[in-house]
Design a protein around this motif. Structure first.
Motif, PDB file in Angstrom:
ATOM      1  N   CYS A  83     -11.458 -38.382  34.050  1.00 59.20           N
ATOM      2  CA  CYS A  83     -10.919 -38.653  35.379  1.00 59.20           C
ATOM      3  C   CYS A  83     -10.891 -37.366  36.197  1.00 59.20           C
ATOM      4  O   CYS A  83     -10.313 -36.373  35.767  1.00 59.20           O
ATOM      5  N   CYS A  88      -6.400 -38.309  33.647  1.00 59.18           N
ATOM      6  CA  CYS A  88      -5.555 -39.343  33.034  1.00 59.18           C
ATOM      7  C   CYS A  88      -6.322 -40.323  32.144  1.00 59.18           C
ATOM      8  O   CYS A  88      -5.712 -41.212  31.562  1.00 59.18           O
ATOM      9  N   TRP A  89      -7.631 -40.189  32.023  1.00 64.01           N
ATOM     10  CA  TRP A  89      -8.425 -40.971  31.085  1.00 64.01           C
ATOM     11  C   TRP A  89      -9.711 -40.206  30.801  1.00 64.01           C
ATOM     12  O   TRP A  89     -10.071 -39.280  31.537  1.00 64.01           O
ATOM     13  N   THR A  91     -13.817 -40.924  28.656  1.00 60.16           N
ATOM     14  CA  THR A  91     -14.658 -41.764  27.811  1.00 60.16           C
ATOM     15  C   THR A  91     -15.303 -40.859  26.773  1.00 60.16           C
ATOM     16  O   THR A  91     -15.641 -39.706  27.051  1.00 60.16           O
ATOM     17  N   MET A 102     -13.213 -45.974  25.928  1.00 54.51           N
ATOM     18  CA  MET A 102     -12.309 -45.645  27.027  1.00 54.51           C
ATOM     19  C   MET A 102     -10.982 -45.199  26.423  1.00 54.51           C
ATOM     20  O   MET A 102     -10.327 -45.979  25.727  1.00 54.51           O
ATOM     21  N   VAL A 103     -10.597 -43.951  26.678  1.00 54.42           N
ATOM     22  CA  VAL A 103      -9.362 -43.390  26.139  1.00 54.42           C
ATOM     23  C   VAL A 103      -8.357 -43.206  27.273  1.00 54.42           C
ATOM     24  O   VAL A 103      -8.660 -42.561  28.285  1.00 54.42           O
ATOM     25  N   LYS A 104      -7.183 -43.786  27.087  1.00 54.35           N
ATOM     26  CA  LYS A 104      -6.048 -43.558  27.982  1.00 54.35           C
ATOM     27  C   LYS A 104      -4.968 -42.883  27.141  1.00 54.35           C
ATOM     28  O   LYS A 104      -5.047 -42.861  25.918  1.00 54.35           O
ATOM     29  N   TYR A 108       1.230 -42.763  29.695  1.00 50.75           N
ATOM     30  CA  TYR A 108       0.827 -41.888  30.803  1.00 50.75           C
ATOM     31  C   TYR A 108       1.550 -40.548  30.668  1.00 50.75           C
ATOM     32  O   TYR A 108       1.903 -39.892  31.634  1.00 50.75           O
ATOM     33  N   TYR A 140     -11.981 -47.097  37.855  1.00 53.24           N
ATOM     34  CA  TYR A 140     -12.446 -46.007  36.992  1.00 53.24           C
ATOM     35  C   TYR A 140     -13.718 -45.370  37.553  1.00 53.24           C
ATOM     36  O   TYR A 140     -13.881 -44.146  37.497  1.00 53.24           O
ATOM     37  N   SER A 162     -11.577 -49.580  23.420  1.00 54.95           N
ATOM     38  CA  SER A 162     -10.456 -48.855  24.015  1.00 54.95           C
ATOM     39  C   SER A 162      -9.684 -48.066  22.975  1.00 54.95           C
ATOM     40  O   SER A 162      -9.736 -48.364  21.780  1.00 54.95           O
ATOM     41  N   ILE A 164      -5.760 -45.862  22.820  1.00 54.92           N
ATOM     42  CA  ILE A 164      -4.556 -45.261  23.408  1.00 54.92           C
ATOM     43  C   ILE A 164      -4.217 -44.055  22.542  1.00 54.92           C
ATOM     44  O   ILE A 164      -3.827 -44.211  21.383  1.00 54.92           O
TER      45      ILE A 164
END
Length: 174
Positions: A83, A88-89, A91, A102-104, A108, A140, A162, A164
């Motif tokens: 990002c 904040c994210w 890949t 996709m990594v978050k 947050y 995104y 995904s 987390i």
């Protein structure tokens, strides 16, 4: 006089306990900052010294998951995209060049640097498969600096690998 003596004793104990606590924390950071002779910068929760699986092993794990399945994992990969607004994210690459993860970041609660494309990372958290709406994909794409044309070309929901992360190690390439 008793109060003054008692205050002095508690002050000394407080200083000693704080010093020990700080020394323990710095030793933990140093231990988690070097894996296999590679230096890493830690973001989020400190990662233990247990081994991570490769991107290939992670890809094989994702192939066994169905939407709704969640599995705790720790794996190593290369950052494909991050990002550009906040970090904040991100890949991560998998050997099959058609798919990325996709990594978050959990709650947050932390971000990664915005300039870590092509750097190695180790992520720890929960892996799962999800379906991402058109609106979220477009969001995104916008955060990733894609053109309006690329953003408008997104018209269907997408099955997404995904993750987390509660902790991330970013390889120090300096």
């Amino acid at each position: 006089m008793k109060k003054l003596s008692l205050f002095a004793v508690f002050s000394v104990l407080l200083i000693i306990s704080c010093k020990n606590s700080q020394e323990e924390k710095s030793m933990e950071v140093e231990a988690s900052a070097v894996l296999d002779d590679q230096k890493y910068q830690n973001y989020g929760a400190e990662l233990g010294e247990d081994k991570s699986v490769s991107a290939l092993e992670m890809e094989n794990t994702y192939n066994t998951l169905k939407p709704g399945d969640t599995i705790p994992m720790k794996f190593t990969s290369t950052v494909n995209e991050v990002c550009k607004s906040k970090g904040c994210w991100m890949t991560l690459d998998l050997p099959n060049e058609e798919e990325t993860v996709m990594v978050k970041f959990k709650d947050y609660g932390f971000f990664v640097p915005k300039d870590i494309e092509q750097q190695e990372v180790v992520v720890h958290g929960k892996a799962f498969v999800s379906e991402v709406s058109v609106e979220e994909q477009q969001h995104y794409a916008k955060d990733g600096g894609k053109s309006e044309e690329e953003i408008n070309a997104i018209t269907k929901p997408k099955r997404t690998l995904s993750f987390i992360a509660d902790g991330v190690l970013v390889a120090d390439n300096k």
